[in-house]
Scaffold this motif. Sequence first.
Motif, mmCIF file in Angstrom:
data_model
loop_
_atom_site.group_PDB
_atom_site.id
_atom_site.type_symbol
_atom_site.label_atom_id
_atom_site.label_comp_id
_atom_site.label_asym_id
_atom_site.label_seq_id
_atom_site.Cartn_x
_atom_site.Cartn_y
_atom_site.Cartn_z
ATOM 1 N N TRP A 34 0.847 -1.200 0.000
ATOM 2 C CA TRP A 34 0.000 0.000 0.000
ATOM 3 C C TRP A 34 0.879 1.246 0.000
ATOM 4 C CZ3 TRP A 34 -4.953 1.127 -0.820
ATOM 5 C CH2 TRP A 34 -5.411 2.382 -0.449
ATOM 6 N N ALA A 35 1.935 1.237 0.804
ATOM 7 C CA ALA A 35 2.831 2.391 0.870
ATOM 8 C C ALA A 35 3.528 2.618 -0.464
ATOM 9 C CB ALA A 35 3.853 2.192 1.976
ATOM 10 N N ILE A 36 3.953 1.541 -1.106
ATOM 11 C CA ILE A 36 4.610 1.667 -2.413
ATOM 12 C C ILE A 36 3.632 2.240 -3.438
ATOM 13 C CG2 ILE A 36 5.581 0.346 -4.328
ATOM 14 C CD1 ILE A 36 6.824 -1.498 -2.166
ATOM 15 N N MET A 37 2.387 1.763 -3.411
ATOM 16 C CA MET A 37 1.383 2.287 -4.331
ATOM 17 C C MET A 37 1.135 3.768 -4.080
ATOM 18 S SD MET A 37 -1.312 -0.944 -4.587
ATOM 19 C CE MET A 37 -2.628 0.108 -4.120
ATOM 20 N N GLN A 38 1.110 4.180 -2.812
ATOM 21 C CA GLN A 38 0.906 5.586 -2.483
ATOM 22 C C GLN A 38 2.067 6.436 -2.997
ATOM 23 O OE1 GLN A 38 -1.560 7.331 -0.851
ATOM 24 N NE2 GLN A 38 -2.836 5.524 -0.993
ATOM 25 N N VAL A 39 3.293 5.971 -2.777
ATOM 26 C CA VAL A 39 4.469 6.728 -3.216
ATOM 27 C C VAL A 39 4.501 6.823 -4.740
ATOM 28 C CG1 VAL A 39 6.992 6.697 -3.312
ATOM 29 C CG2 VAL A 39 5.817 6.246 -1.153
ATOM 30 N N LEU A 40 4.249 5.710 -5.425
ATOM 31 C CA LEU A 40 4.260 5.734 -6.890
ATOM 32 C C LEU A 40 3.124 6.593 -7.440
ATOM 33 C CD1 LEU A 40 5.184 2.046 -7.773
ATOM 34 C CD2 LEU A 40 6.637 4.077 -7.840
ATOM 35 N N GLY A 41 1.975 6.566 -6.797
ATOM 36 C CA GLY A 41 0.869 7.424 -7.215
ATOM 37 C C GLY A 41 1.226 8.894 -7.058
ATOM 38 N N GLY A 42 1.867 9.224 -5.945
ATOM 39 C CA GLY A 42 2.301 10.604 -5.730
ATOM 40 C C GLY A 42 3.354 11.032 -6.733
ATOM 41 N N ALA A 43 4.295 10.127 -7.044
ATOM 42 C CA ALA A 43 5.332 10.442 -8.025
ATOM 43 C C ALA A 43 4.717 10.650 -9.412
ATOM 44 C CB ALA A 43 6.372 9.329 -8.066
ATOM 45 N N LEU A 44 3.768 9.793 -9.768
ATOM 46 C CA LEU A 44 3.101 9.933 -11.067
ATOM 47 C C LEU A 44 2.350 11.258 -11.147
ATOM 48 C CD1 LEU A 44 2.621 8.353 -13.688
ATOM 49 C CD2 LEU A 44 0.529 7.475 -12.657
ATOM 50 N N PHE A 45 1.681 11.624 -10.066
ATOM 51 C CA PHE A 45 0.979 12.904 -10.008
ATOM 52 C C PHE A 45 1.971 14.057 -10.167
ATOM 53 C CE2 PHE A 45 -0.748 16.514 -7.633
ATOM 54 C CZ PHE A 45 -1.988 16.648 -8.232
ATOM 55 N N ALA A 46 3.109 13.952 -9.460
ATOM 56 C CA ALA A 46 4.115 15.017 -9.512
ATOM 57 C C ALA A 46 4.739 15.141 -10.897
ATOM 58 C CB ALA A 46 5.197 14.762 -8.471
ATOM 59 N N ILE A 47 4.885 14.029 -11.584
ATOM 60 C CA ILE A 47 5.528 14.054 -12.898
ATOM 61 C C ILE A 47 4.567 14.516 -13.994
ATOM 62 C CG2 ILE A 47 6.509 12.568 -14.691
ATOM 63 C CD1 ILE A 47 7.768 10.936 -12.404
ATOM 64 N N LEU A 48 3.302 14.109 -13.904
ATOM 65 C CA LEU A 48 2.368 14.399 -14.993
ATOM 66 C C LEU A 48 1.486 15.622 -14.763
ATOM 67 C CD1 LEU A 48 1.171 10.772 -15.813
ATOM 68 C CD2 LEU A 48 2.893 12.128 -17.005
ATOM 69 N N VAL A 49 0.976 15.782 -13.571
ATOM 70 C CA VAL A 49 -0.039 16.801 -13.331
ATOM 71 C C VAL A 49 0.562 18.134 -12.906
ATOM 72 C CG1 VAL A 49 -2.053 17.375 -11.942
ATOM 73 C CG2 VAL A 49 -1.764 15.058 -12.800
ATOM 74 N N VAL A 50 1.471 18.102 -11.962
ATOM 75 C CA VAL A 50 2.002 19.350 -11.407
ATOM 76 C C VAL A 50 2.673 20.224 -12.472
ATOM 77 C CG1 VAL A 50 3.630 20.324 -9.742
ATOM 78 C CG2 VAL A 50 2.144 18.431 -9.078
ATOM 79 N N PRO A 51 3.589 19.698 -13.295
ATOM 80 C CA PRO A 51 4.187 20.565 -14.313
ATOM 81 C C PRO A 51 3.161 21.127 -15.298
ATOM 82 C CG PRO A 51 5.474 18.571 -14.080
ATOM 83 C CD PRO A 51 4.212 18.378 -13.291
ATOM 84 N N ALA A 52 2.161 20.331 -15.639
ATOM 85 C CA ALA A 52 1.131 20.812 -16.571
ATOM 86 C C ALA A 52 0.343 21.971 -15.959
ATOM 87 C CB ALA A 52 0.191 19.672 -16.945
ATOM 88 N N VAL A 53 -0.024 21.839 -14.706
ATOM 89 C CA VAL A 53 -0.787 22.905 -14.043
ATOM 90 C C VAL A 53 0.071 24.159 -13.884
ATOM 91 C CG1 VAL A 53 -1.894 23.567 -11.874
ATOM 92 C CG2 VAL A 53 -2.365 21.337 -12.883
ATOM 93 N N LEU A 54 1.317 23.986 -13.449
ATOM 94 C CA LEU A 54 2.193 25.155 -13.284
ATOM 95 C C LEU A 54 2.468 25.832 -14.621
ATOM 96 C CD1 LEU A 54 4.707 23.781 -10.623
ATOM 97 C CD2 LEU A 54 2.727 25.262 -10.261
ATOM 98 N N GLY A 55 2.674 25.041 -15.673
ATOM 99 C CA GLY A 55 2.876 25.608 -17.004
ATOM 100 C C GLY A 55 1.650 26.349 -17.499
ATOM 101 N N LEU A 56 0.468 25.786 -17.226
ATOM 102 C CA LEU A 56 -0.770 26.447 -17.622
ATOM 103 C C LEU A 56 -0.928 27.780 -16.894
ATOM 104 C CD1 LEU A 56 -3.386 26.183 -19.260
ATOM 105 C CD2 LEU A 56 -4.408 25.106 -17.261
ATOM 106 N N LEU A 57 -0.561 27.804 -15.613
ATOM 107 C CA LEU A 57 -0.625 29.063 -14.862
ATOM 108 C C LEU A 57 0.302 30.110 -15.480
ATOM 109 C CD1 LEU A 57 -0.774 27.797 -11.170
ATOM 110 C CD2 LEU A 57 -2.606 28.857 -12.497
ATOM 111 N N LEU A 58 1.494 29.685 -15.900
ATOM 112 C CA LEU A 58 2.422 30.628 -16.533
ATOM 113 C C LEU A 58 1.867 31.132 -17.866
ATOM 114 C CD1 LEU A 58 5.875 28.972 -15.797
ATOM 115 C CD2 LEU A 58 4.992 31.125 -14.877
ATOM 116 N N VAL A 59 1.250 30.231 -18.632
ATOM 117 C CA VAL A 59 0.709 30.607 -19.941
ATOM 118 C C VAL A 59 -0.427 31.622 -19.805
ATOM 119 C CG1 VAL A 59 -0.600 29.709 -21.916
ATOM 120 C CG2 VAL A 59 1.431 28.509 -21.121
ATOM 121 N N VAL A 60 -1.266 31.463 -18.784
ATOM 122 C CA VAL A 60 -2.390 32.390 -18.641
ATOM 123 C C VAL A 60 -1.980 33.713 -18.004
ATOM 124 C CG1 VAL A 60 -4.138 30.580 -18.607
ATOM 125 C CG2 VAL A 60 -3.196 31.414 -16.459
#
Length: 89
Positions: A34-60
């Motif tokens: 469960w802990a490994i799944m949580q860490v990998l889920g967080g890493a996937l979120f950090a790699i895919l979602v966070v940069p996209a949202v931050l980039g979108l904020l910069l673009v707007v």
Amino acid sequence: MSSTNGDAGEAGLDPETESAVRRIVREERDSPLWAIMQVLGGALFAILVVPAVLGLLLVVGVPFVVVAGLALVGLLGAIAYGWALPPFR
């Protein structure tokens, strides 16, 4: 129309069964898998979602300092969340 199972959900389980279910769920949640799944889920979120949202904020047109501040707050929040996972507590 009346349902024959209408009151079954409200009645709940007997205490022994409920206790067994809670114990099994707790053991599963506290497992290393469960802990490994949580860490990998967080890493996937950090790699895919966070940069996209931050980039979108910069673009707007959000100022870079604000975006950097949000990124820092998000990083600190992720560290605090990760600290609560079973291997680290």
